[in-house]
Every structure is written in C-alpha cells, then in structure tokens.
Design a protein around this motif. Structure first.
Motif, mmCIF file in Angstrom:
data_model
loop_
_atom_site.group_PDB
_atom_site.id
_atom_site.type_symbol
_atom_site.label_atom_id
_atom_site.label_comp_id
_atom_site.label_asym_id
_atom_site.label_seq_id
_atom_site.Cartn_x
_atom_site.Cartn_y
_atom_site.Cartn_z
ATOM 1 N N VAL A 1 0.693 -1.374 -0.217
ATOM 2 C CA VAL A 1 -0.048 -0.130 -0.142
ATOM 3 C C VAL A 1 0.725 0.725 -0.210
ATOM 4 N N HIS A 2 1.909 1.153 0.991
ATOM 5 C CA HIS A 2 2.579 2.586 0.870
ATOM 6 C C HIS A 2 3.605 2.357 -0.438
ATOM 7 N N HIS A 3 3.433 1.799 -1.177
ATOM 8 C CA HIS A 3 4.670 2.108 -2.335
ATOM 9 C C HIS A 3 3.584 1.977 -3.592
ATOM 10 N N GLY A 4 2.192 2.504 -3.645
ATOM 11 C CA GLY A 4 1.241 2.310 -4.642
ATOM 12 C C GLY A 4 0.590 0.929 -4.733
ATOM 13 N N LEU A 5 1.109 -0.320 -4.929
ATOM 14 C CA LEU A 5 0.578 -0.795 -5.770
ATOM 15 C C LEU A 5 -0.116 -1.759 -5.635
ATOM 16 N N VAL A 6 -1.122 -1.757 -4.578
ATOM 17 C CA VAL A 6 -2.710 -1.710 -4.270
ATOM 18 C C VAL A 6 -2.883 -1.254 -2.679
ATOM 19 N N PRO A 7 -4.453 -0.622 -3.051
ATOM 20 C CA PRO A 7 -5.379 0.522 -2.468
ATOM 21 C C PRO A 7 -4.848 0.018 -0.513
ATOM 22 N N VAL A 8 -5.416 -2.075 -0.400
ATOM 23 C CA VAL A 8 -6.054 -2.318 0.390
ATOM 24 C C VAL A 8 -4.532 -3.657 0.797
ATOM 25 N N ALA A 9 -3.781 -3.844 1.686
ATOM 26 C CA ALA A 9 -2.871 -4.773 1.585
ATOM 27 C C ALA A 9 -3.244 -5.896 1.199
ATOM 28 N N ASN A 10 -4.096 -6.486 1.773
ATOM 29 C CA ASN A 10 -4.454 -8.137 1.284
ATOM 30 C C ASN A 10 -5.345 -7.955 -0.315
ATOM 31 N N GLN A 11 -5.125 -7.331 -0.970
ATOM 32 C CA GLN A 11 -5.140 -6.968 -1.862
ATOM 33 C C GLN A 11 -4.442 -7.493 -2.836
ATOM 34 N N SER A 12 -3.111 -7.600 -2.860
ATOM 35 C CA SER A 12 -1.626 -7.777 -2.489
ATOM 36 C C SER A 12 -1.699 -9.359 -2.949
ATOM 37 N N PRO A 13 -1.417 -10.308 -4.134
ATOM 38 C CA PRO A 13 -1.367 -12.034 -4.379
ATOM 39 C C PRO A 13 0.215 -11.655 -3.477
ATOM 40 N N TRP A 14 1.009 -11.115 -3.450
ATOM 41 C CA TRP A 14 2.322 -11.217 -2.503
ATOM 42 C C TRP A 14 2.568 -11.127 -1.467
ATOM 43 N N CYS A 15 1.512 -10.834 -0.545
ATOM 44 C CA CYS A 15 1.061 -10.005 0.630
ATOM 45 C C CYS A 15 0.390 -11.576 1.668
ATOM 46 N N SER A 16 1.385 -11.473 2.968
ATOM 47 C CA SER A 16 0.261 -12.328 3.692
ATOM 48 C C SER A 16 -0.702 -11.561 4.559
ATOM 49 N N ALA A 17 -1.106 -10.240 3.997
ATOM 50 C CA ALA A 17 -2.143 -9.966 4.757
ATOM 51 C C ALA A 17 -3.305 -10.886 4.672
ATOM 52 N N ALA A 18 -3.779 -11.082 3.342
ATOM 53 C CA ALA A 18 -5.295 -11.961 3.274
ATOM 54 C C ALA A 18 -4.934 -12.626 4.268
ATOM 55 N N TRP A 19 -4.636 -13.943 4.190
ATOM 56 C CA TRP A 19 -3.775 -15.026 4.528
ATOM 57 C C TRP A 19 -4.598 -14.594 6.300
ATOM 58 N N PHE A 20 -3.441 -13.824 6.557
ATOM 59 C CA PHE A 20 -3.778 -12.806 8.405
ATOM 60 C C PHE A 20 -4.918 -12.823 8.356
ATOM 61 N N GLU A 21 -5.905 -11.759 8.134
ATOM 62 C CA GLU A 21 -7.213 -11.343 8.143
ATOM 63 C C GLU A 21 -8.455 -12.398 7.914
ATOM 64 N N ARG A 22 -7.994 -13.584 7.569
ATOM 65 C CA ARG A 22 -8.752 -15.350 7.292
ATOM 66 C C ARG A 22 -8.770 -15.878 8.301
ATOM 67 N N GLU A 23 -7.307 -15.752 8.620
ATOM 68 C CA GLU A 23 -6.652 -16.760 10.013
ATOM 69 C C GLU A 23 -6.195 -16.824 11.020
ATOM 70 N N ALA A 24 -6.177 -15.084 11.297
ATOM 71 C CA ALA A 24 -5.941 -14.384 13.145
ATOM 72 C C ALA A 24 -6.979 -14.318 13.682
ATOM 73 N N THR A 25 -7.369 -14.021 15.034
ATOM 74 C CA THR A 25 -8.359 -13.531 15.719
ATOM 75 C C THR A 25 -8.544 -11.753 15.812
ATOM 76 N N PRO A 26 -9.779 -11.366 15.941
ATOM 77 C CA PRO A 26 -9.795 -10.965 15.355
ATOM 78 C C PRO A 26 -8.688 -9.694 16.836
ATOM 79 N N ALA A 27 -8.923 -10.094 17.490
ATOM 80 C CA ALA A 27 -7.059 -9.482 18.556
ATOM 81 C C ALA A 27 -6.169 -9.338 18.447
ATOM 82 N N GLN A 28 -6.297 -10.715 18.096
ATOM 83 C CA GLN A 28 -4.298 -10.367 16.992
ATOM 84 C C GLN A 28 -4.476 -9.185 15.584
ATOM 85 N N GLN A 29 -5.266 -9.276 15.114
ATOM 86 C CA GLN A 29 -5.665 -8.327 14.240
ATOM 87 C C GLN A 29 -5.793 -6.804 14.276
ATOM 88 N N LYS A 30 -6.418 -6.514 16.066
ATOM 89 C CA LYS A 30 -6.027 -5.146 16.407
ATOM 90 C C LYS A 30 -5.232 -5.452 16.611
#
Length: 93
Positions: free
Chosen positions: A50-79
C-alpha cells in the motif's frame, strides 16, 4: 541467512543475465528478540504494498500475507498488529 541471500542473488542475476547486480537493498539479518519488534515488522510488511502504491488495501496484494492473516488471525491478533502506526519502525530488537 547471509549464505542463502548470496546464493539467491547469484541465482536471480544468472536468470536475468546481470552478474554482479545488487539484488538485496537495505537488507540485514537480524535476530528479533522481542515480541513487540516482531509484531511491528509484521504490520510494516503488511502495509508495504500500500505504501508503494501497488494496491489500495494490503489484502489485495497477491504477494502479501495480509489476506491470509485477516482470514486466519483472531480479531484480537489483528487489532494488535494493525495498532502499530505508519511511522518507521523504532522498536528495540
């Protein structure tokens, strides 16, 4: 890690026919000894595309673990992870 980095750099340079090119920029091997240091770096990594302007939201990057993290982590972990600010990491290792 230094050995692995050197081998990877030579392999990538061979693929691109660019011997001697610097592959890893601003890379350093560090042992993270504090949980807060690890968490801050995970948050930084998730925001990098996101910082480098590749995607508007981190979980949209196919090379980033953000989407997996948001699916698998608890709400407390994400917070916890996303509570780290946008500024440079200044956490003791």
């Amino acid at each position: 890690m230094n050995f692995l980095g050197e081998r990877m750099a030579k392999w990538v340079n061979k693929l691109d026919s660019a011997p001697g090119r610097k592959v890893w920029h601003n890379w350093r091997d560090s042992r993270l000894t504090y949980e807060k240091s690890y968490l801050a770096r995970l948050a930084y990594t998730h925001r990098n595309a996101v910082h480098h302007g590749l995607v508007p939201v981190a979980n949209q990057s196919p090379w980033c673990s953000a989407a997996w993290f948001e699916r698998e982590a608890t709400p407390a972990q994400q917070k916890t992870i996303y509570s780290f600010g946008e500024a440079r990491i200044s956490v003791k290792d």
